[in-house]
Write an enzyme that holds these catalytic residues in place. Structure first.
Site, PDB file in Angstrom:
ATOM      1  N   TYR A 118      -5.318  -1.314  -2.783  1.00 24.45           N
ATOM      2  CA  TYR A 118      -5.837   0.035  -2.570  1.00 24.45           C
ATOM      3  C   TYR A 118      -5.087   1.028  -3.460  1.00 24.45           C
ATOM      4  O   TYR A 118      -4.322   0.643  -4.327  1.00 24.45           O
ATOM      5  CB  TYR A 118      -5.791   0.365  -1.076  1.00 24.45           C
ATOM      6  CG  TYR A 118      -6.650  -0.589  -0.276  1.00 24.45           C
ATOM      7  CD1 TYR A 118      -8.033  -0.583  -0.415  1.00 24.45           C
ATOM      8  CD2 TYR A 118      -6.084  -1.542   0.573  1.00 24.45           C
ATOM      9  CE1 TYR A 118      -8.836  -1.487   0.276  1.00 24.45           C
ATOM     10  CE2 TYR A 118      -6.880  -2.444   1.264  1.00 24.45           C
ATOM     11  CZ  TYR A 118      -8.247  -2.416   1.111  1.00 24.45           C
ATOM     12  OH  TYR A 118      -9.040  -3.318   1.788  1.00 24.45           O
ATOM     13  N   THR A 141      -8.183  -3.985   9.832  1.00 19.35           N
ATOM     14  CA  THR A 141      -9.446  -3.245   9.763  1.00 19.35           C
ATOM     15  C   THR A 141     -10.511  -3.964  10.567  1.00 19.35           C
ATOM     16  O   THR A 141     -10.735  -5.159  10.387  1.00 19.35           O
ATOM     17  CB  THR A 141      -9.885  -3.089   8.301  1.00 19.35           C
ATOM     18  OG1 THR A 141      -8.961  -2.211   7.651  1.00 19.35           O
ATOM     19  CG2 THR A 141     -11.283  -2.508   8.204  1.00 19.35           C
ATOM     20  N   ASN A 161      -8.520  -7.653  -4.256  1.00 21.21           N
ATOM     21  CA  ASN A 161      -9.171  -6.489  -4.863  1.00 21.21           C
ATOM     22  C   ASN A 161      -8.869  -6.360  -6.359  1.00 21.21           C
ATOM     23  O   ASN A 161      -8.758  -5.255  -6.899  1.00 21.21           O
ATOM     24  CB  ASN A 161      -8.793  -5.198  -4.129  1.00 21.21           C
ATOM     25  CG  ASN A 161      -9.457  -5.091  -2.764  1.00 21.21           C
ATOM     26  OD1 ASN A 161     -10.630  -5.419  -2.612  1.00 21.21           O
ATOM     27  ND2 ASN A 161      -8.710  -4.648  -1.761  1.00 21.21           N
ATOM     28  N   ASN A 182      -2.317  -4.488  -0.995  1.00 16.99           N
ATOM     29  CA  ASN A 182      -3.664  -5.054  -0.860  1.00 16.99           C
ATOM     30  C   ASN A 182      -4.714  -4.443  -1.782  1.00 16.99           C
ATOM     31  O   ASN A 182      -5.910  -4.458  -1.473  1.00 16.99           O
ATOM     32  CB  ASN A 182      -4.132  -4.958   0.589  1.00 16.99           C
ATOM     33  CG  ASN A 182      -3.286  -5.794   1.526  1.00 16.99           C
ATOM     34  OD1 ASN A 182      -2.382  -6.507   1.089  1.00 16.99           O
ATOM     35  ND2 ASN A 182      -3.546  -5.701   2.815  1.00 16.99           N
ATOM     36  N   GLN A 221      -1.420   3.325  10.184  1.00 22.33           N
ATOM     37  CA  GLN A 221      -1.400   3.090   8.748  1.00 22.33           C
ATOM     38  C   GLN A 221      -2.285   4.108   8.032  1.00 22.33           C
ATOM     39  O   GLN A 221      -3.422   4.352   8.439  1.00 22.33           O
ATOM     40  CB  GLN A 221      -1.886   1.683   8.423  1.00 22.33           C
ATOM     41  CG  GLN A 221      -1.741   1.339   6.934  1.00 22.33           C
ATOM     42  CD  GLN A 221      -2.268  -0.033   6.605  1.00 22.33           C
ATOM     43  OE1 GLN A 221      -3.474  -0.226   6.537  1.00 22.33           O
ATOM     44  NE2 GLN A 221      -1.371  -0.983   6.383  1.00 22.33           N
ATOM     45  N   ARG A 271       4.251  -0.194   3.422  1.00 24.04           N
ATOM     46  CA  ARG A 271       3.762  -1.573   3.325  1.00 24.04           C
ATOM     47  C   ARG A 271       3.514  -1.948   1.870  1.00 24.04           C
ATOM     48  O   ARG A 271       2.900  -1.182   1.119  1.00 24.04           O
ATOM     49  CB  ARG A 271       2.465  -1.755   4.111  1.00 24.04           C
ATOM     50  CG  ARG A 271       2.124  -3.232   4.356  1.00 24.04           C
ATOM     51  CD  ARG A 271       0.808  -3.392   5.076  1.00 24.04           C
ATOM     52  NE  ARG A 271       0.765  -4.626   5.857  1.00 24.04           N
ATOM     53  CZ  ARG A 271      -0.339  -5.274   6.176  1.00 24.04           C
ATOM     54  NH1 ARG A 271      -1.520  -4.809   5.796  1.00 24.04           N
ATOM     55  NH2 ARG A 271      -0.299  -6.372   6.888  1.00 24.04           N
ATOM     56  N   GLY A 282      -1.063 -10.666  12.308  1.00 25.24           N
ATOM     57  CA  GLY A 282      -2.361 -10.013  12.313  1.00 25.24           C
ATOM     58  C   GLY A 282      -3.403 -10.799  13.063  1.00 25.24           C
ATOM     59  O   GLY A 282      -3.767 -10.471  14.187  1.00 25.24           O
ATOM     60  N   ARG A 283      -3.909 -11.862  12.452  1.00 27.81           N
ATOM     61  CA  ARG A 283      -5.043 -12.598  13.018  1.00 27.81           C
ATOM     62  C   ARG A 283      -4.710 -13.199  14.382  1.00 27.81           C
ATOM     63  O   ARG A 283      -5.578 -13.314  15.246  1.00 27.81           O
ATOM     64  CB  ARG A 283      -5.499 -13.671  12.028  1.00 27.81           C
ATOM     65  CG  ARG A 283      -6.124 -13.086  10.774  1.00 27.81           C
ATOM     66  CD  ARG A 283      -6.382 -14.156   9.725  1.00 27.81           C
ATOM     67  NE  ARG A 283      -7.401 -15.093  10.129  1.00 27.81           N
ATOM     68  CZ  ARG A 283      -8.713 -14.932   9.932  1.00 27.81           C
ATOM     69  NH1 ARG A 283      -9.155 -13.835   9.345  1.00 27.81           N
ATOM     70  NH2 ARG A 283      -9.573 -15.850  10.323  1.00 27.81           N
ATOM     71  N   HIS A 323       0.358   2.855   3.135  1.00 21.82           N
ATOM     72  CA  HIS A 323      -0.187   1.577   2.651  1.00 21.82           C
ATOM     73  C   HIS A 323      -0.157   1.554   1.124  1.00 21.82           C
ATOM     74  O   HIS A 323      -0.969   2.192   0.466  1.00 21.82           O
ATOM     75  CB  HIS A 323      -1.616   1.435   3.156  1.00 21.82           C
ATOM     76  CG  HIS A 323      -2.181   0.041   3.071  1.00 21.82           C
ATOM     77  ND1 HIS A 323      -1.420  -1.057   2.744  1.00 21.82           N
ATOM     78  CD2 HIS A 323      -3.440  -0.428   3.288  1.00 21.82           C
ATOM     79  CE1 HIS A 323      -2.179  -2.139   2.770  1.00 21.82           C
ATOM     80  NE2 HIS A 323      -3.428  -1.787   3.094  1.00 21.82           N
TER      81      HIS A 323
END
Length: 367
Positions: free
Chosen positions: A182, A30, A237, A180, A103, A229, A320-321, A177
């Site tokens: 959500y 994101t 969260n 994480n 996603q 995922r 990712g990063r 997704h």
């Protein structure tokens, strides 16, 4: 320069109908660069095109309906404008030789009326125990409305419609997704799902919503275009699953015969016994996101953990990063070249080109 390209990481792979040149996947990240109405921007097209050498790009979370919006400037995939915006991005990536999945993410209780104009929804009316970023600053989370069974079914239909929109926008497939913290993860976790109907209580009931979403999306666009995922034991969260070791093998087993493109597990340790159980339960492609080298600037350490995950049963490696700061990450890892340092964290989510499309690529390196 000494190469680090050994083992399986840089060998070709197949994913559904896609032929991948190597096993490095760009994980969804994101970045809050969409327009206020969720329409993807030309800036996003530049960002993704810069990273087209990834074996597969899984584009950042896009919401399947308005109430699913999490934070400001998150892209959507439920309006014609969204489809047109994403089409410009997929065309730019395809022009660079790349491949993309999108996603699909519904925020559930991770949302705010200041962001979506709507009260968030969730499996149970339990508020996120954190503040939420909004255009008006950090706000206290609101108590979400509990989804009725009819609303659950409408949400399932929204995911299927979003998948059709993604294919219309030029994506090769979608990633559902269920991680994480959500909405789908909120149904999986015992502390956020206090329902007493067919969607709560037992493991079989708590995985039901994710299974129904995956099945609907697969029916809409074809199972070999659908990934899932998960993030076992991830407390982000405010999530507390309570029965991780039983939950995820049950979910993998429930979907094992669907012919899906892949299962994608987050922050995975090659020594984790759950990875072996998932591998044993899952007959298709398994994407693993490394647990330990995610913030490393050492290409040898990243490649080493990736190869360890491949040896432990993964088929593809999602980073990712590292992709965030290195548009030419594949080239750097192949050559052993040093990686760029990620800029200050505020630049990740503030909008604009700085800290987004201005990371430098390597000068030409002799073969």
């Amino acid at each position: 320069m000494t190469t680090t390209a050994t083992g399986r990481l840089f060998t070709p792979a197949r994913l559904g109908e896609l032929e991948l040149p190597h096993r490095l996947v760009m994980a969804p990240l994101t970045r809050n660069r969409a327009a206020a109405d969720g329409t993807p921007t030309d800036l996003m097209a530049t960002y993704y095109a810069q990273r087209a050498t990834a074996g597969l790009i899984i584009a950042e979370a896009a919401t399947p309906n308005p109430v699913g919006q999490t934070y400001p400037n998150i892209p959507g995939i439920h309006r014609e404008e969204h489809v047109a915006g994403w089409r410009r991005i997929t065309e730019a990536v395809q022009h660079g030789g790349g491949r993309m999945f999108l996603q699909l993410q519904h925020g559930g209780r991770v949302g705010h009326p200041d962001n979506s104009g709507l009260i968030p929804v969730a499996p149970s009316p339990i508020a996120l125990p954190e503040t939420i970023h909004t255009p008006n600053g950090r706000r206290e989370a609101v108590v979400p409305e509990e989804l009725t069974v009819a609303e659950i079914q409408r949400t399932v239909a929204d995911f299927a419609a979003a998948a059709r929109n993604a294919v219309a926008a030029g994506f090769a497939g979608v990633e559902v997704h269920s991680a994480n913290g959500y909405l789908l993860h909120q149904f999986l976790a015992s502390n956020t799902n206090r329902r007493t109907d067919a969607y709560g209580g037992t493991v079989a009931n708590r995985i039901r919503f994710t299974v129904e979403v995956v099945d609907a999306v697969a029916a809409a666009i074809g199972a070999d275009r659908v990934g899932l995922r998960i993030s076992p034991a991830n407390p982000v969260n405010g999530i507390e699953e309570g029965d991780t070791a039983d939950l995820y093998p049950a979910l993998a087993t429930a979907l094992a015969d669907r012919g899906l493109a892949y299962l994608h597990t987050v922050r995975t340790d090659p020594a984790d016994p759950l990875l072996r159980r998932l591998r044993d339960s899952w007959p298709g492609a398994l994407i693993a996101n490394p647990a330990n080298s995610g913030d490393s600037r050492d290409p040898a350490a990243i490649v080493s953990e990736a190869e360890a995950l491949l040896a432990a049963g993964a088929d593809l490696i999602a980073l990712g990063r590292a992709f965030l700061a290195n548009p030419d990450l594949v080239r750097r890892l192949r050559s052993g070249a040093p990686l760029n340092e990620i800029r200050e964290s505020r630049l990740m989510y503030v909008g604009g080109p700085e800290g987004y499309i201005d990371y430098p690529a390597l000068p030409d390196i002799a073969a």
